[in-house]
Design a protein around this motif. Structure first.
Motif, PDB file in Angstrom:
ATOM      1  N   GLU A  22       0.881  -1.135  -0.001  1.00 46.63           N
ATOM      2  CA  GLU A  22       0.082   0.064   0.036  1.00 46.63           C
ATOM      3  C   GLU A  22       1.006   1.346  -0.098  1.00 46.63           C
ATOM      4  O   GLU A  22       0.494   2.327  -0.699  1.00 46.63           O
ATOM      5  CB  GLU A  22      -0.803   0.082   1.436  1.00 46.63           C
ATOM      6  N   ILE A  23       1.963   1.188   0.786  1.00 45.09           N
ATOM      7  CA  ILE A  23       2.917   2.287   0.838  1.00 45.09           C
ATOM      8  C   ILE A  23       3.490   2.732  -0.331  1.00 45.09           C
ATOM      9  O   ILE A  23       3.705   3.740  -0.941  1.00 45.09           O
ATOM     10  CB  ILE A  23       4.022   2.133   1.994  1.00 45.09           C
ATOM     11  N   GLY A  24       3.968   1.701  -1.101  1.00 41.55           N
ATOM     12  CA  GLY A  24       4.819   1.647  -2.530  1.00 41.55           C
ATOM     13  C   GLY A  24       3.518   2.390  -3.673  1.00 41.55           C
ATOM     14  O   GLY A  24       3.945   3.105  -4.278  1.00 41.55           O
ATOM     15  N   SER A  25       2.334   2.019  -3.413  1.00 39.81           N
ATOM     16  CA  SER A  25       1.429   2.436  -4.203  1.00 39.81           C
ATOM     17  C   SER A  25       1.055   3.823  -3.969  1.00 39.81           C
ATOM     18  O   SER A  25       0.949   4.586  -4.995  1.00 39.81           O
ATOM     19  CB  SER A  25       0.012   1.852  -4.087  1.00 39.81           C
ATOM     20  N   ILE A  26       1.147   4.390  -2.668  1.00 37.36           N
ATOM     21  CA  ILE A  26       0.751   5.867  -2.323  1.00 37.36           C
ATOM     22  C   ILE A  26       2.160   6.591  -2.885  1.00 37.36           C
ATOM     23  O   ILE A  26       2.086   7.801  -3.164  1.00 37.36           O
ATOM     24  CB  ILE A  26       0.637   5.837  -1.100  1.00 37.36           C
ATOM     25  N   ILE A  27       3.447   6.011  -2.641  1.00 34.56           N
ATOM     26  CA  ILE A  27       4.576   6.832  -2.858  1.00 34.56           C
ATOM     27  C   ILE A  27       4.740   6.997  -4.373  1.00 34.56           C
ATOM     28  O   ILE A  27       4.938   8.117  -4.844  1.00 34.56           O
ATOM     29  CB  ILE A  27       5.714   6.336  -2.233  1.00 34.56           C
ATOM     30  N   GLY A  28       4.466   5.787  -4.978  1.00 35.56           N
ATOM     31  CA  GLY A  28       4.744   5.954  -6.404  1.00 35.56           C
ATOM     32  C   GLY A  28       6.265   6.009  -6.742  1.00 35.56           C
ATOM     33  O   GLY A  28       6.982   6.073  -6.126  1.00 35.56           O
ATOM     34  N   LYS A  29       6.489   5.939  -8.115  1.00 32.36           N
ATOM     35  CA  LYS A  29       7.789   5.980  -8.874  1.00 32.36           C
ATOM     36  C   LYS A  29       8.438   7.331  -8.558  1.00 32.36           C
ATOM     37  O   LYS A  29       7.856   8.331  -8.557  1.00 32.36           O
ATOM     38  CB  LYS A  29       7.964   5.656 -10.252  1.00 32.36           C
ATOM     39  N   LYS A  30       9.704   7.131  -7.730  1.00 32.18           N
ATOM     40  CA  LYS A  30      10.269   8.604  -7.253  1.00 32.18           C
ATOM     41  C   LYS A  30       9.591   9.548  -6.619  1.00 32.18           C
ATOM     42  O   LYS A  30       9.788  10.747  -6.687  1.00 32.18           O
ATOM     43  CB  LYS A  30      10.883   9.381  -8.555  1.00 32.18           C
ATOM     44  N   GLY A  31       8.555   9.121  -6.003  1.00 27.37           N
ATOM     45  CA  GLY A  31       7.697   9.805  -4.925  1.00 27.37           C
ATOM     46  C   GLY A  31       6.728  10.535  -5.723  1.00 27.37           C
ATOM     47  O   GLY A  31       6.016  11.671  -5.149  1.00 27.37           O
ATOM     48  N   GLU A  32       6.679  10.318  -7.160  1.00 29.88           N
ATOM     49  CA  GLU A  32       5.531  10.974  -7.823  1.00 29.88           C
ATOM     50  C   GLU A  32       4.106  11.134  -7.360  1.00 29.88           C
ATOM     51  O   GLU A  32       3.320  12.056  -7.384  1.00 29.88           O
ATOM     52  CB  GLU A  32       5.699  10.521  -9.248  1.00 29.88           C
ATOM     53  N   THR A  33       3.637   9.894  -7.001  1.00 28.22           N
ATOM     54  CA  THR A  33       2.138   9.561  -6.593  1.00 28.22           C
ATOM     55  C   THR A  33       1.947  10.639  -5.388  1.00 28.22           C
ATOM     56  O   THR A  33       0.772  11.394  -5.535  1.00 28.22           O
ATOM     57  CB  THR A  33       1.788   8.536  -6.421  1.00 28.22           C
ATOM     58  N   VAL A  34       3.010  10.497  -4.251  1.00 26.21           N
ATOM     59  CA  VAL A  34       2.611  11.355  -3.128  1.00 26.21           C
ATOM     60  C   VAL A  34       2.495  12.680  -3.225  1.00 26.21           C
ATOM     61  O   VAL A  34       1.900  13.452  -2.630  1.00 26.21           O
ATOM     62  CB  VAL A  34       3.454  10.711  -1.770  1.00 26.21           C
ATOM     63  N   LYS A  35       3.562  13.099  -4.088  1.00 22.76           N
ATOM     64  CA  LYS A  35       3.739  14.486  -4.361  1.00 22.76           C
ATOM     65  C   LYS A  35       2.601  15.171  -4.891  1.00 22.76           C
ATOM     66  O   LYS A  35       1.752  16.265  -4.757  1.00 22.76           O
ATOM     67  CB  LYS A  35       4.781  14.658  -5.516  1.00 22.76           C
ATOM     68  N   ARG A  36       2.063  14.320  -6.034  1.00 24.03           N
ATOM     69  CA  ARG A  36       0.481  14.834  -6.701  1.00 24.03           C
ATOM     70  C   ARG A  36      -0.472  14.759  -5.588  1.00 24.03           C
ATOM     71  O   ARG A  36      -1.185  15.841  -5.727  1.00 24.03           O
ATOM     72  CB  ARG A  36       0.416  13.694  -7.864  1.00 24.03           C
ATOM     73  N   ILE A  37      -0.487  13.720  -4.866  1.00 29.88           N
ATOM     74  CA  ILE A  37      -1.615  13.693  -3.708  1.00 29.88           C
ATOM     75  C   ILE A  37      -1.558  15.132  -2.852  1.00 29.88           C
ATOM     76  O   ILE A  37      -2.596  15.835  -2.516  1.00 29.88           O
ATOM     77  CB  ILE A  37      -1.575  12.469  -2.798  1.00 29.88           C
ATOM     78  N   ARG A  38      -0.554  15.242  -2.562  1.00 34.35           N
ATOM     79  CA  ARG A  38       0.085  16.596  -1.571  1.00 34.35           C
ATOM     80  C   ARG A  38      -0.468  17.930  -2.450  1.00 34.35           C
ATOM     81  O   ARG A  38      -1.204  18.710  -1.952  1.00 34.35           O
ATOM     82  CB  ARG A  38       1.275  16.549  -1.443  1.00 34.35           C
TER      83      ARG A  38
END
Length: 304
Positions: A22-38
């Protein structure tokens, strides 16, 4: 503004317990997903450090921003984890979020004779379960919410409304997932991480432990091997260990009206004696008695 606008401007903090995938899914490649969610939710999102299987994701912001972030997380988990082994989406597989909530607020969430939790289940269509036990070394419980993203989001909104109306009572000891340092001691199926001189166990005994506990114990770094489980320790004769604690930290160990020390005694099963303050000394003697395992566990809980 209207009461609704005022409610949306309240700062809310939501803590969620997540597994590696789940953490991997939320962080995404190079942290792109979590950056977008933020960026899109304008909520502050932090993920606890550590190489343990569970991590805490903390979402803070206005209630509106927090709900936007939860919504994006729920849809992302559905997208990444709701796919069948053959790559075909298995209908709309339910998504599960585990909220970490102070135990003192869980009563309001359950309601009299379970009336509140039943109302939330019926009005949102999501499954909601409040854990009966506290999370290890904390005064928090897991509240598990399952369903399709739309129902989960409605459910989290209602849970937050209850939490905002009933602030936690007394001090909350937050849950921190077990660290991967030192060795793992399994007690009542809860993993405690620790370092200590009692952790020498042969590989054959480790295998036996894994079979008995139904757990695979990760081999810890620094050449340590997992400590024995209570009841399996060959050298379970009683001994005692003494160490010094600075005066200014003794209050944290004793806790309000002795609550923390009694919790440590209960969890470790070891009698703990705190010496009286001696004049001119900046430290107090703490004596722990019991089996090597209970002493090591008590030491870990005190230093944690």
């Amino acid at each position: 503004g209207s009461p609704e606008e005022t409610e949306l401007s309240i700062t809310l903090t939501l803590r969620m317990l997540m597994h590696g995938k789940e953490i991997g899914s939320i962080i995404g490649k190079k942290g792109e997903t979590v950056k977008r969610i933020r960026e899109q939710s304008s909520a502050r999102i932090t993920i606890s450090e550590g190489s343990c299987p569970e991590r805490i994701t903390t979402i803070t912001g206005s209630t509106d921003a927090v709900f936007r972030a939860v919504s994006m997380i729920a849809f992302k988990l559905e997208e990444d984890l709701g796919v069948g082994s053959d790559g075909v989406a298995a209908g709309r597989a339910p998504v599960t979020l585990r909220l970490v909530t102070p135990a003192s607020q869980c009563g309001s969430l359950i309601g009299k004779a379970g009336s509140k939790i039943r109302e939330i289940r019926e009005s949102t269509g999501a499954q909601v379960l409040v854990a009966a036990d506290l999370l290890p070394n904390s005064t928090e419980r897991a509240v598990t919410v399952s369903g399709v993203p739309d129902t989960i989001i409605q459910c989290v909104r209602q849970i937050c409304a209850v939490i905002l109306e009933s602030p936690p009572k007394g001090a909350t000891i937050p849950y921190h997932p077990g660290l991967s340092l030192g060795t793992i001691l399994l007690s009542a199926n809860q993993g405690f991480s620790m370092q200590g001189q009692y952790s020498g166990v042969s590989p054959a005994e480790v295998t036996k432990l894994q079979q008995l506990s139904g757990h695979t114990l990760p081999f810890a770094p620094l050449g340590h091997t997992p400590a024995m489980m209570p009841g399996l320790d060959a050298s379970s004769q009683s001994s005692s260990q003494e160490f010094l604690v600075p005066n200014d930290l003794i209050g944290c160990i004793i806790g309000r009206h002795g609550s923390k020390i009694s919790e440590i005694r209960q969890m470790s099963g070891a009698p703990i004696k705190i010496g009286n303050q001696t004049e001119g000394s900046s430290e107090r003697h703490v004596t722990i008695t019991g089996t090597p395992v209970s002493i090591t566990l008590a030491q870990y809980l005190i230093t944690a």
